[in-house]
Design a protein around this motif. Structure first.
Motif, PDB file in Angstrom:
ATOM      1  N   ARG A  66       0.925  -1.190  -0.092  1.00 41.46           N
ATOM      2  CA  ARG A  66       0.062   0.026   0.008  1.00 41.46           C
ATOM      3  C   ARG A  66       0.918   1.032   0.068  1.00 41.46           C
ATOM      4  O   ARG A  66       0.269   2.319  -0.265  1.00 41.46           O
ATOM      5  N   THR A  67       2.250   1.022   0.460  1.00 41.59           N
ATOM      6  CA  THR A  67       3.010   2.174   0.308  1.00 41.59           C
ATOM      7  C   THR A  67       3.260   2.486  -1.388  1.00 41.59           C
ATOM      8  O   THR A  67       3.611   3.405  -1.784  1.00 41.59           O
TER       9      THR A  67
ATOM     10  N   MET B 205      -4.279   5.212  -2.288  1.00 36.19           N
ATOM     11  CA  MET B 205      -5.586   5.280  -2.829  1.00 36.19           C
ATOM     12  C   MET B 205      -6.471   6.604  -2.253  1.00 36.19           C
ATOM     13  O   MET B 205      -6.061   7.294  -1.175  1.00 36.19           O
TER      14      MET B 205
ATOM     15  N   PHE C  32     -10.261   8.148  -1.907  1.00 36.18           N
ATOM     16  CA  PHE C  32     -11.659   7.388  -1.988  1.00 36.18           C
ATOM     17  C   PHE C  32     -12.653   8.708  -2.446  1.00 36.18           C
ATOM     18  O   PHE C  32     -12.394   9.678  -2.511  1.00 36.18           O
TER      19      PHE C  32
ATOM     20  N   TYR D  94       1.931  12.078   8.662  1.00 36.01           N
ATOM     21  CA  TYR D  94       1.501  10.961   9.241  1.00 36.01           C
ATOM     22  C   TYR D  94       2.414   9.717   8.807  1.00 36.01           C
ATOM     23  O   TYR D  94       3.055   9.000   9.512  1.00 36.01           O
ATOM     24  N   ALA D  95       1.741   9.493   7.499  1.00 33.17           N
ATOM     25  CA  ALA D  95       2.447   8.309   7.049  1.00 33.17           C
ATOM     26  C   ALA D  95       3.891   8.279   6.754  1.00 33.17           C
ATOM     27  O   ALA D  95       4.646   7.101   6.950  1.00 33.17           O
TER      28      ALA D  95
ATOM     29  N   ARG E  55      -1.962  13.524   0.537  1.00 30.93           N
ATOM     30  CA  ARG E  55      -1.403  12.584   1.491  1.00 30.93           C
ATOM     31  C   ARG E  55      -0.968  11.343   1.129  1.00 30.93           C
ATOM     32  O   ARG E  55      -0.020  10.823   1.427  1.00 30.93           O
ATOM     33  N   ALA E  56      -1.851  10.970  -0.022  1.00 30.59           N
ATOM     34  CA  ALA E  56      -1.252   9.784  -0.869  1.00 30.59           C
ATOM     35  C   ALA E  56      -0.102   9.955  -1.408  1.00 30.59           C
ATOM     36  O   ALA E  56       0.734   9.075  -1.511  1.00 30.59           O
TER      37      ALA E  56
ATOM     38  N   VAL F 237       3.527   9.413   0.476  1.00 32.54           N
ATOM     39  CA  VAL F 237       4.109   8.047   0.825  1.00 32.54           C
ATOM     40  C   VAL F 237       5.095   7.980  -0.463  1.00 32.54           C
ATOM     41  O   VAL F 237       5.796   6.790  -0.505  1.00 32.54           O
TER      42      VAL F 237
END
Lengths: 284, 389
Positions: A116-117, A121, A123, A139-140, A193-194, A197
């Protein structure tokens, strides 16, 4: 034949012959780019109900692939196979192969968290964490250890927000909660945010369907820019949107890929009657 | 112009409809009024009975630490006052003198509590024999009898002498018991709820556990007392009557409340938050720790406070583990014998002497004040952190 396709740039002729072999995919003579993700003979069941029927689909690197089709056709289910979000649903059973750069993502040795890194994704409904804008993005990276020092994180937050086209709007209020932004801004925050990463693929599940037309336009523009660096797979109900942002479009119906082609061909010259019926609004 | 909107007043069907509506509304208002009246009557009664306990009557006397007082404290008081001064006020004198022999032969002017019957007389609750009445009225006239705030009620433990009895030992007991309950039920309850809500597969076993937890919340509390007796005292040998056994027993009772409210709080966190975190590459524990728990914490704390408030007001299970007891000295650890506030109220209520009546009511006032404070905290917490998605 198919495995060769993965990393070698192929000529139009080769592609044509390959497409002829599979009988499904004709790319209208365009140079076919590198395959980033690929589903091969993918079947999926929710309990006893089969939701996906032997899906074969290639998603090309640094291209936008749109998945269209009527509600319940399996397009979102397919999207969630690509980062194994379906793992979270207990009754889901899956057969077939999904690969990222040729690596089977359902192999038992694959770490889902790691996957997932690589495959991020976004939404349908913007879902920023109820934390500050800064924290939403930092955060991530902090979690995955890719950004550790404060200055590294500062840079990452800035660059992610810039790439998501949000920096100018929020630069002076990074401490305010992400949930206080407008809908469109929230969605771009989720995209930022996505991006933070540093994924290679970004999956988007109807990213603009909860937004007003103006915010939708901004997000579409953003998708257009992002495709230079990322492989994007987007599910959309909005056919115009697919036509505007996607280089390739797959039409899903009843859990099957009815037709997959470059967007122009699919919309102007569909091969299948069902595709034509759908895009002309006769059903769906 | 034809008027179509005003004719309905004469339509019998519509008039009947309005009548029914008025009648139904009257029922609801009456019900509310009755409920409210009961609460007001309850509070008015308790407060009117109990407020006098916060005052006590004292008398100024000369204590003469003479030779006889070295053995029996009462002899330190002038003979004609011996029926008026509380026995409890002077019974410590022999010990005082033994500990500090220099006091022997000295005299002291002091305000000391009066005998409870006289205290009750000044509060208008009990009659006195005419001679005694005459005497105390003269003393009052002379200014050596006064009424002051009864600090002793909050600083003293229980006593067989009503004028000396206080709630301190019970309050300390309650604090110890609640501490044990919290330490026992909070971690176990929250962790179980997290497992059930976030990790557990949805199968027959977890469903059975779920049903049982919900049933547990409805089990009569005295059953938990029996369980506490059997498990903690008989099997593990936890000291009887101790705050430890009481706390653990109440913990058993609070556990299902905490589990249920924690699960509700976890469920209130919208799934998109979890999905978003999963999609960022969070493991399940990271999703829970960084996203779900912080968001549900206010709800968890609210449920815990309500559970504790309920445990605090509980008496029945404590009867079984021996906590309804006469405890004049506040316990200094959770292993010593202790009692709790509602148990203290129960003990006082069963005292035949009239002076304990106001103590009972005052004990109830203190208990209610604490419970209201706890519940208000829970409500405020929920208000403050309530989130709309």
């Amino acid at each position: 034949m198919e495995t060769e396709l993965k990393n070698t740039p192929t000529t139009a002729a080769e592609t044509q012959s390959m497409a002829d072999n599979t009988g499904e995919q004709t790319m209208g003579g365009k140079a076919v780019p590198e395959v980033k993700m690929q589903a091969e003979d993918l079947n999926l069941w929710y309990g006893d109900t089969q939701a996906l029927h032997s899906i074969n689909l290639e998603m090309y690197a640094r291209e936008v692939t749109a998945l269209i089709g009527p509600s319940g056709c399996g397009k979102s289910t397919f999207l969630r196979c690509l980062n194994r979000m379906n793992d979270l649903i207990p009754q889901v059973r899956l057969e077939g192969r999904v690969s990222l750069d040729g690596e089977d993502i359902y192999d038992h040795s694959v770490d889902v968290v790691q996957l997932r890194t690589f495959v991020g994704m976004v939404f349908q409904k913007p879902n920023p964490f109820p934390k500050s804008i800064y924290e939403n993005i930092a955060y991530a990276p902090r979690l995955h250890g890719t950004g550790t020092s404060r200055s590294e994180l500062d840079d990452l937050v800035e660059s992610s927000l810039k790439r998501a086209g949000l920096w100018n709007e929020v630069a002076d209020r990074l401490d305010t909660p992400g949930t206080e932004l407008s809908g469109g801004q929230q969605q771009r925050l989720c995209i930022a945010r996505a991006i933070a990463v540093n994924p290679e693929v970004i999956l988007m599940d109807e990213p603009a369907s909860a937004l007003d037309p103006l915010a939708t336009a901004t997000v579409e523009e953003l998708i257009h820019e992002l495709k230079d660096n990322y492989t994007i797979v987007i599910v959309t109900h909005n056919l115009q949107q697919a036509a505007r942002v996607a280089g390739y479009t797959a039409f899903f119906h009843m859990g099957k890929v009815v037709e997959y082609n470059d967007t122009d061909t699919l919309f102007t010259n569909p091969r299948e009657q069902r595709t034509e019926d759908y895009i002309t609004g006769r059903f769906g | 112009m034809q008027r179509r909107l005003t004719g309905s007043a004469s339509d019998p069907r519509i008039r009947a409809r309005y009548r029914r509506e008025t009648r139904f509304k009257a029922y609801t208002v009456t019900a509310l009024f009755v409920a409210f009246a009961i609460i007001v009557a309850f509070f008015a009664d308790i407060i009117s009975q109990g407020y006098t306990a916060f005052w006590r009557t004292e008398i100024q006397v000369t204590l003469d630490y003479n030779e006889r007082a070295e053995r029996i404290g009462r002899f330190a008081i002038n003979e004609d006052l011996r029926e008026i001064v509380s026995r409890g006020a002077v019974r410590g004198i022999p010990l005082e003198i033994r500990n500090n022999p220099e006091l022997a032969g000295t005299t002291h002017e002091r305000w000391v509590p009066v005998y409870s019957r006289i205290d009750q007389y000044f509060k208008g609750k009990e009659a006195l024999p005419p001679e005694l009445e005459q005497q105390v009225l003269q003393l009052k006239e002379a200014g050596v009898i006064r009424s002051t705030f009864n600090w002793a009620f909050f600083t003293a433990g229980d006593s067989k002498l009503p004028e000396l009895a206080g709630i301190f030992s019970a309050a300390v007991g309650s604090i110890f018991v609640l501490f044990v309950t919290l330490m026992f039920a909070f971690p176990i309850g929250v962790l179980s709820a997290i497992y059930l809500e976030e990790f557990a597969p949805d199968n027959k076993l977890t469903q059975a556990i779920e049903v049982n937890i919900n049933n547990l919340a409805a089990v009569p509390s005295i059953i938990f007392g029996l369980l506490g007796l059997a498990v903690f005292i008989n099997t593990f040998g936890v000291p009887r009557s101790s705050a430890l056994v009481g706390g653990l027993t109440l913990g058993l009772m609070t556990l299902p409340i905490i589990i249920i409210s924690t699960r509700a709080a976890l469920r209130a966190v919208p799934d998109p938050i979890r999905l978003g975190a999963f999609a960022m590459g969070c493991s399940r524990w990271q999703v829970v720790r960084d996203h779900v728990l912080p968001l549900s914490l206010p709800g968890i704390l609210t449920g815990t406070i309500i559970g504790l408030a309920q445990a605090m007001g509980e008496t029945a299970p404590l009867i079984i583990v021996g906590m309804i007891a006469y405890i004049p000295e506040a316990p200094s650890s959770i292993f010593e014998s202790a009692t709790v506030l509602p148990a203290q109220v129960f003990t006082w209520a069963s005292e035949p002497r009239k002076a304990f009546m106001e103590k009972t009511a005052a004990g109830i006032i203190v208990l209610l004040a604490i419970l209201l404070t706890l519940n208000a905290t829970a409500v405020l917490l929920r208000r403050k952190f309530e989130r709309r998605w």
